[in-house]
Design a protein around this motif. Structure first.
Motif, PDB file in Angstrom:
ATOM      1  N   GLN A  71     -27.533  10.163 -44.845  1.00 20.30           N
ATOM      2  CA  GLN A  71     -27.466  10.835 -46.143  1.00 20.30           C
ATOM      3  C   GLN A  71     -27.160   9.791 -47.221  1.00 20.30           C
ATOM      4  N   SER A  72     -27.847   9.921 -48.355  1.00 20.59           N
ATOM      5  CA  SER A  72     -27.698   8.921 -49.427  1.00 20.59           C
ATOM      6  C   SER A  72     -26.245   8.706 -49.829  1.00 20.59           C
ATOM      7  N   ASN A  73     -25.484   9.804 -49.881  1.00 20.43           N
ATOM      8  CA  ASN A  73     -24.109   9.667 -50.381  1.00 20.43           C
ATOM      9  C   ASN A  73     -23.169   8.980 -49.390  1.00 20.43           C
ATOM     10  N   LYS A  74     -23.669   8.678 -48.197  1.00 24.12           N
ATOM     11  CA  LYS A  74     -22.811   8.006 -47.207  1.00 24.12           C
ATOM     12  C   LYS A  74     -23.172   6.535 -47.014  1.00 24.12           C
ATOM     13  N   VAL A  75     -24.257   6.112 -47.642  1.00 22.89           N
ATOM     14  CA  VAL A  75     -24.740   4.738 -47.412  1.00 22.89           C
ATOM     15  C   VAL A  75     -23.654   3.716 -47.718  1.00 22.89           C
ATOM     16  N   LYS A  76     -22.866   4.008 -48.748  1.00 24.48           N
ATOM     17  CA  LYS A  76     -21.868   3.024 -49.201  1.00 24.48           C
ATOM     18  C   LYS A  76     -20.892   2.601 -48.110  1.00 24.48           C
ATOM     19  N   ARG A  99     -29.671  -0.281 -54.067  1.00 24.11           N
ATOM     20  CA  ARG A  99     -28.677  -0.293 -55.153  1.00 24.11           C
ATOM     21  C   ARG A  99     -27.314  -0.772 -54.641  1.00 24.11           C
ATOM     22  N   LEU A 100     -26.898  -0.238 -53.511  1.00 29.09           N
ATOM     23  CA  LEU A 100     -25.590  -0.611 -52.973  1.00 29.09           C
ATOM     24  C   LEU A 100     -25.597  -2.019 -52.387  1.00 29.09           C
ATOM     25  N   ALA A 101     -26.721  -2.412 -51.822  1.00 30.64           N
ATOM     26  CA  ALA A 101     -26.821  -3.776 -51.290  1.00 30.64           C
ATOM     27  C   ALA A 101     -26.695  -4.790 -52.432  1.00 30.64           C
ATOM     28  N   VAL A 102     -27.299  -4.480 -53.572  1.00 30.05           N
ATOM     29  CA  VAL A 102     -27.176  -5.353 -54.749  1.00 30.05           C
ATOM     30  C   VAL A 102     -25.713  -5.439 -55.144  1.00 30.05           C
ATOM     31  N   ARG A 105     -23.757  -7.450 -52.817  1.00 27.69           N
ATOM     32  CA  ARG A 105     -24.393  -8.757 -52.541  1.00 27.69           C
ATOM     33  C   ARG A 105     -24.716  -8.924 -51.059  1.00 27.69           C
ATOM     34  N   LYS A 106     -25.331  -7.893 -50.518  1.00 28.39           N
ATOM     35  CA  LYS A 106     -25.742  -7.918 -49.116  1.00 28.39           C
ATOM     36  C   LYS A 106     -27.255  -7.853 -49.060  1.00 28.39           C
ATOM     37  N   HIS A 107     -27.780  -8.145 -47.886  1.00 26.36           N
ATOM     38  CA  HIS A 107     -29.201  -7.942 -47.650  1.00 26.36           C
ATOM     39  C   HIS A 107     -29.340  -7.048 -46.420  1.00 26.36           C
ATOM     40  N   ILE A 108     -30.061  -5.975 -46.548  1.00 30.84           N
ATOM     41  CA  ILE A 108     -30.150  -5.014 -45.444  1.00 30.84           C
ATOM     42  C   ILE A 108     -31.605  -4.832 -45.019  1.00 30.84           C
ATOM     43  N   ASN A 109     -31.803  -4.882 -43.719  1.00 29.43           N
ATOM     44  CA  ASN A 109     -33.138  -4.624 -43.174  1.00 29.43           C
ATOM     45  C   ASN A 109     -33.271  -3.141 -42.858  1.00 29.43           C
ATOM     46  N   ILE A 145     -33.330  -5.461 -49.998  1.00 25.84           N
ATOM     47  CA  ILE A 145     -33.726  -4.870 -48.714  1.00 25.84           C
ATOM     48  C   ILE A 145     -34.984  -5.576 -48.217  1.00 25.84           C
ATOM     49  N   THR A 146     -35.184  -5.538 -46.918  1.00 30.45           N
ATOM     50  CA  THR A 146     -36.488  -5.906 -46.365  1.00 30.45           C
ATOM     51  C   THR A 146     -36.922  -4.798 -45.411  1.00 30.45           C
TER      52      THR A 146
END
Ligand SMILES: *Cc1c(COP(=O)(O)O)cnc(C)c1O
Length: 219
Positions: A71-76, A99-102, A105-109, A145-146
């Motif tokens: 769920q979008s609201n749990k991604v954080k 948005r949250l990865a930015v 400062r993370k990169h998520i696959n 993201i990738t």
């Protein structure tokens, strides 16, 4: 047989290009540690809270994969440490992950989940929605993201012909898009196959299998 023995039996039967995700949902940390001590470093969970608890308690060289519906609201809650999210099935979710990865400062696959089963209970994009996401300018602008591939779950059935048909459908989509190579899209992973059907999935072109009960026992 022990968890370590189950794991070693499966691993020794896998072709080199296939990655094993040990699906540890509902299992205690002691079970995961047994797999860890036998060399396993990739674990899959389907609930964010449970994954976070285990991440806190376990060695930090583990790759955590989210295999469940998100769920979008749990991604954080998982952005600080999750390595690969298998079940991305909407533009909205992809936007939120980026948005949250930015922000962190993370990169998520991520893998895009495709609806291949004949069951209404399963999640996923259809062929057209997949095409739209891969061609979306908005997606192409996402910096953190990738998209590394596709994921799917076959119908819950004993009918091998049916399962094979669904896997081959997913493989054909993967083949259609795997040549894409942009800043944030490199399709190299096809996540399909679980305890009951991973051998068939590998025959059909899987490069990543998600196996739980055959390693850790029933849930
Ligand atoms: C639970 C789960 C698995 C593993 O299932 P097993 O049959 O125990 O191997 C794989 N993929 C997903 C998405 C799951 O939820």
């Amino acid at each position: 047989m022990s968890i370590a023995q189950n794991l070693n039996n499966i691993k020794s039967s896998l072709p080199e290009h296939v990655t094993l995700v040990a699906v540890s949902k509902t299992k205690p940390v002691s079970d995961l540690m047994e797999a860890y001590n036998a060399g396993q470093r990739i674990f899959g969970e389907n609930k964010i809270q449970e994954m976070t608890d285990k991440w806190q308690q376990m060695p930090k060289d583990i790759e955590w994969h989210m295999i469940g519906h998100v769920q979008s609201n749990k991604v954080k809650y998982m952005v600080p440490y999750v390595k690969l999210i298998h079940g991305v099935d909407s533009l909205k979710l992809l936007k939120e992950i980026n948005r949250l990865a930015v922000k962190w400062r993370k990169h998520i696959n991520v893998l895009l989940q495709i609806y291949i089963a004949e069951e209404e209970t399963k999640f996923g994009l259809n062929d057209q929605e997949l095409d739209e996401i891969l061609n979306s300018e908005e997606v192409q602008q996402m910096t953190n993201i990738t998209i590394t591939g596709l994921m799917g779950m076959a119908s819950f059935t004993d009918d091998k012909t049916q399962i094979k048909k669904e896997f081959l459908h997913l493989k054909s989509l993967f083949d259609k898009y795997k040549a894409i190579s942009t800043n944030n899209c490199q399709m190299n992973t096809l996540s399909m196959g679980m305890s009951g059907d991973y051998e068939l999935a590998i025959e059909c072109g899987s490069t990543m299998i998600r196996v739980g009960s055959s390693i850790f026992g029933g849930r």
